[in-house]
Design an enzyme around this catalytic site. Structure first.
Site, short mmCIF file in Angstrom:
data_model
loop_
_atom_site.label_atom_id
_atom_site.label_comp_id
_atom_site.label_asym_id
_atom_site.label_seq_id
_atom_site.Cartn_x
_atom_site.Cartn_y
_atom_site.Cartn_z
N HIS A 1 -3.56 3.16 18.71
CA HIS A 1 -2.94 3.75 17.52
C HIS A 1 -4.02 3.90 16.44
CE1 HIS A 1 -0.48 4.56 14.16
NE2 HIS A 1 -0.65 3.37 13.60
N CYS B 1 4.76 3.04 13.92
CA CYS B 1 3.46 3.25 14.59
C CYS B 1 3.51 2.88 16.07
CB CYS B 1 2.37 2.45 13.90
SG CYS B 1 2.10 3.03 12.23
N ASN C 1 -3.52 8.62 9.51
CA ASN C 1 -2.53 7.94 10.34
C ASN C 1 -1.30 8.84 10.46
OD1 ASN C 1 -0.61 6.29 11.46
ND2 ASN C 1 -0.92 4.57 10.06
N1 ACO Z 1 -9.04 4.22 -3.73
C1 ACO Z 1 -9.85 3.41 -4.43
N2 ACO Z 1 -9.56 2.11 -4.62
C2 ACO Z 1 -8.45 1.62 -4.07
C3 ACO Z 1 -7.57 2.43 -3.31
C4 ACO Z 1 -7.90 3.79 -3.15
N3 ACO Z 1 -7.14 4.64 -2.43
N4 ACO Z 1 -6.55 1.68 -2.87
C5 ACO Z 1 -6.76 0.43 -3.31
N5 ACO Z 1 -7.91 0.40 -4.05
C6 ACO Z 1 -8.54 -0.75 -4.72
C7 ACO Z 1 -7.56 -1.86 -5.01
O1 ACO Z 1 -6.91 -1.63 -6.24
C8 ACO Z 1 -8.47 -3.07 -5.08
O2 ACO Z 1 -9.12 -3.09 -6.32
P1 ACO Z 1 -9.48 -4.50 -7.04
O3 ACO Z 1 -10.42 -5.20 -6.11
O4 ACO Z 1 -10.12 -4.07 -8.33
O5 ACO Z 1 -8.19 -5.21 -7.20
C9 ACO Z 1 -9.53 -2.76 -4.03
O6 ACO Z 1 -9.49 -1.33 -3.80
C10 ACO Z 1 -9.30 -3.45 -2.71
O7 ACO Z 1 -7.94 -3.24 -2.35
P2 ACO Z 1 -7.34 -3.87 -1.07
O8 ACO Z 1 -5.92 -3.44 -0.92
O9 ACO Z 1 -7.63 -5.34 -1.08
O10 ACO Z 1 -8.22 -3.14 0.05
P3 ACO Z 1 -8.41 -3.51 1.56
O11 ACO Z 1 -9.82 -3.84 1.82
O12 ACO Z 1 -7.36 -4.45 2.07
O13 ACO Z 1 -8.14 -2.09 2.27
C11 ACO Z 1 -6.42 -0.90 3.41
C12 ACO Z 1 -6.91 -1.46 2.08
C13 ACO Z 1 -7.36 0.17 3.87
C14 ACO Z 1 -5.03 -0.31 3.19
C15 ACO Z 1 -6.34 -2.03 4.47
O14 ACO Z 1 -5.70 -3.15 3.94
C16 ACO Z 1 -5.66 -1.60 5.75
O15 ACO Z 1 -6.09 -0.71 6.46
N6 ACO Z 1 -4.55 -2.25 6.10
C17 ACO Z 1 -3.82 -1.88 7.31
C18 ACO Z 1 -3.10 -0.57 7.16
C19 ACO Z 1 -2.25 -0.32 8.37
O16 ACO Z 1 -2.62 -0.63 9.49
N7 ACO Z 1 -1.05 0.16 8.22
C20 ACO Z 1 -0.16 0.17 9.34
C21 ACO Z 1 0.21 1.43 9.81
S1 ACO Z 1 1.38 2.24 8.87
C22 ACO Z 1 2.91 2.13 9.67
O17 ACO Z 1 3.18 1.40 10.57
C23 ACO Z 1 3.94 2.96 9.06
#
Ligand code: ACO
Length: 337
Positions: free
Chosen positions: A264, A114, A294
């Site tokens: 980004h 990224c 992304n």
């Molecule tokens: N749809 C529905 N529910 C989902 C999904 C989905 N796609 N994915 C996860 N869940 C559920 C999980 O199972 C969990 O359920 P539970 O509470 O029953 O256990 C709940 O949603 C919450 O999951 P979390 O992973 O805790 O969700 P969070 O609020 O952390 O959001 C997210 C997830 C959006 C991925 C967030 O953590 C995020 O944006 N992180 C940063 C991502 C990023 O910046 N990546 C870097 C770039 S990529 C690169 O460099 C290659």
């Protein structure tokens, strides 16, 4: 005479096929509501099976070259940033070079995910300032859709990514007035490999034992991206805010001097949080994640192109960019467009 690196051309390309959150609902245990609430993403573009990363890179490059008004023969280096290469080797920049028909010039692939575009811009700036190169084509391009885990195990990652490419031409320029002339003013690059396994593709690889990949690894889904989303989120907001402040300091500018922020695009909530932490008005942050998801190394040049087309980014504006991603890597830049 003082020289600088000016962005003289910008182009982008996304494949025509749109894949909405509702389309994802049909194949994954997810909802439009969950995706929009957590990430801001509404839809993304995914390629057809025949399309490769360098095909997207080629379209974006042709548009950037046309926008720059130069002949492609004037390009003397290509820097290609991607984490979804056409093949393991050679680098995707070489495949683009052949398609673009610009033989014999230097080609460099970089793998800073990224943060790839910011690293590429910084490298290009250094080559230009050294006097060795004059017109450098930077490409950020990704084909994520062919490498996503579309089983329930991958739903936290697979909803995030889209395909697309952005490209810029960076050119040497004599600066009559460094305070007013368009050029890259500062770039800062960082990494912390202690977090390499918080966001990665575990296999195949030379670190994966004798076979590099085997059936068991495939069954475990080790060929797909694995991410600790919460850790990434916390580090992304902290590091992006930090490196924006430090690049401003290096450039002898205040955050309030910046006309436009091109961050980004990993998650709308990350960008809102960074803006909030630094008291940046939301109206100064240009986001595109809603439409593309992304696209990793492509998000910043793609956003730049959209901002120009929307009339939001105009010649002479002061722009700040920051990115954070796998590695962990992060970085920032300030340039006058
Ligand atoms: N749809 C529905 N529910 C989902 C999904 C989905 N796609 N994915 C996860 N869940 C559920 C999980 O199972 C969990 O359920 P539970 O509470 O029953 O256990 C709940 O949603 C919450 O999951 P979390 O992973 O805790 O969700 P969070 O609020 O952390 O959001 C997210 C997830 C959006 C991925 C967030 O953590 C995020 O944006 N992180 C940063 C991502 C990023 O910046 N990546 C870097 C770039 S990529 C690169 O460099 C290659």
């Amino acid at each position: 005479m003082k020289y600088g690196s000016e962005i003289i051309g910008v182009g982008s390309f996304v494949p025509p096929k749109v894949f909405t959150n509702f389309d994802l609902e049909k194949i994954l245990d997810t909802t439009d509501e969950w995706i929009q609430q957590r990430t801001g993403i509404v839809e993304r573009h995914w390629v057809d099976p025949e399309t490769s990363n360098s095909d997207l890179g080629l379209e974006a490059s042709l548009r950037a070259i046309s926008n720059a008004g130069i002949d492609k023969k004037d390009i003397d280096m290509i820097i290609y940033a991607t984490l979804t290469p056409d093949h393991e080797f050679p680098g995707t920049g070489c495949f683009l070079q052949a398609k673009l028909d610009v033989p014999e010039i230097a080609v460099l692939d970089i793998r800073q995910q990224c943060t790839g575009f910011i690293y590429a811009l910084s490298i290009a700036d250094k080559f230009i300032l050294s006097g060795s190169h004059k017109n450098i084509l930077i490409v950020g391009s990704e084909v994520h859709s062919k490498g996503l885990d579309l089983t329930p195990n991958g739903r936290n990652v697979s909803v995030l990514f889209g395909d697309g490419a952005g490209a810029v031409i960076v050119s040497r320029k004599e600066l009559a007035d460094p305070k007013k002339d368009s050029h890259v003013i500062a770039t800062q690059l960082f990494a912390d490999g202690a977090f390499a396994k918080e966001l990665w593709i575990p296999a195949p690889g030379a670190a994966c034992g004798k076979e590099q990949i085997n059936h068991q690894m495939l069954e475990e889904g080790l060929q797909y991206p694995h991410m600790n989303g919460k850790t990434v989120f916390v580090h992304a907001t902290k590091r992006m805010a930090e490196c924006l402040v430090s690049v401003c300091k290096e450039a002898n500018l205040n955050l309030a001097d910046i006309d436009l922020f091109l961050f980004h695009q990993a998650n709308l909530r990350i960008n809102s949080k960074v803006a909030e932490m630094l008291s940046i008005p939301e109206g100064k942050v240009f986001n595109t994640i809603q439409n593309y998801g992304n696209t990793t190394a492509a998000t910043i040049p793609l956003g730049m192109d959209d901002a120009i087309k929307a009339g939001v980014l105009k010649k002479g504006m002061l722009v700040a960019s920051a990115a954070f991603g796998s590695g962990f890597t992060w970085g920032s830049t300030i340039f006058r467009y």
